[in-house]
Design a protein around this motif. Structure first.
Motif, mmCIF file in Angstrom:
data_model
loop_
_atom_site.group_PDB
_atom_site.id
_atom_site.type_symbol
_atom_site.label_atom_id
_atom_site.label_comp_id
_atom_site.label_asym_id
_atom_site.label_seq_id
_atom_site.Cartn_x
_atom_site.Cartn_y
_atom_site.Cartn_z
ATOM 1 N N UNK A 177 32.955 19.243 30.009
ATOM 2 C CA UNK A 177 31.962 20.302 29.794
ATOM 3 C C UNK A 177 30.717 20.115 30.663
ATOM 4 N N UNK A 178 30.402 18.862 31.011
ATOM 5 C CA UNK A 178 29.214 18.587 31.821
ATOM 6 C C UNK A 178 29.567 18.308 33.285
ATOM 7 N N UNK A 179 30.687 18.857 33.762
ATOM 8 C CA UNK A 179 31.122 18.690 35.151
ATOM 9 C C UNK A 179 30.051 19.266 36.085
ATOM 10 N N UNK A 180 29.445 18.431 36.953
ATOM 11 C CA UNK A 180 28.370 18.923 37.820
ATOM 12 C C UNK A 180 28.834 19.920 38.874
ATOM 13 N N UNK A 181 30.134 19.967 39.175
ATOM 14 C CA UNK A 181 30.618 20.885 40.204
ATOM 15 C C UNK A 181 31.211 22.179 39.633
ATOM 16 N N UNK B 172 28.061 20.625 24.774
ATOM 17 C CA UNK B 172 29.342 21.315 24.706
ATOM 18 C C UNK B 172 30.490 20.396 24.342
ATOM 19 N N UNK B 173 31.634 21.026 24.042
ATOM 20 C CA UNK B 173 32.856 20.288 23.734
ATOM 21 C C UNK B 173 34.051 21.183 24.050
ATOM 22 N N UNK B 174 35.238 20.588 24.188
ATOM 23 C CA UNK B 174 36.432 21.386 24.492
ATOM 24 C C UNK B 174 36.817 22.323 23.333
ATOM 25 N N UNK B 175 37.513 23.393 23.680
ATOM 26 C CA UNK B 175 38.103 24.304 22.692
ATOM 27 C C UNK B 175 39.397 23.673 22.207
#
Length: 166
Positions: free
Chosen positions: A24-28, A87-90
């Motif tokens: 969720x925190x992927x910088x790209x 955030x978190x995955x669905x």
């Protein structure tokens, strides 16, 4: 200052943990959505792309933000700053309960985000543990076959919402 939480939902068949490729925190990871001006209500013509890896200095010289943009109609400037770690995955449980999963928090000043666009760069795993990466959701769905679990897997009925958070 208003914070907006981007929440997503979908129908996951034999799948769980839908999220951007790097988490969720992927910088790209590019978050694409339109912006509505807080002053005049004008909606941007094109989607705006915001990612954690892109920062610009604030004009007042105090800190950075992920986006500075002027409204083309009233010329008012606004900013969008992403707040990681919220955030978190669905999950499959979210889907079964008809719930949305929080994905990313945005601090919006002068703008309101609307109409998130699902694009490329997603990952998900089957209930048997098979990982599917590099998924493009711009076509609104994904289907594949899980050899390990010997079952079809599918993502469909993608939905998103921006909810104000205090």
């Amino acid at each position: 200052m208003v914070n907006f939480m981007l929440k997503i939902s979908a129908d996951l068949e034999n799948l769980t943990n839908l999220q951007p490729q790097g988490g969720c925190d992927d910088p790209s990871f590019p978050y694409l959505f339109k912006l509505k001006c807080g002053r005049c209500g004008e909606l941007s013509q094109k989607e705006t792309c915001v990612s954690l890896g892109d920062t610009v200095p604030l004009l007042q010289g105090k800190g950075t933000t992920n986006l500075v943009q002027k409204c083309k109609f009233c010329m008012r400037e606004g900013t969008v700053t992403m707040i990681p770690g919220k955030g978190r995955p669905l999950t499959q449980e979210d889907c079964e309960g008809g719930k949305f999963a929080p994905l990313m928090l945005f601090d919006c000043r002068g703008y309101e985000p609307v109409g998130f666009v699902f694009g490329a760069g997603w990952k998900v795993e089957s209930l048997e543990g098979t990982k599917f990466e590099g998924i493009d959701l711009s076509g609104d769905d994904f289907s594949e076959y899980d050899e390990k679990g010997e079952c079809p897997v599918m993502i469909s009925n993608l939905r998103s919402t921006f909810e104000p958070v205090k």
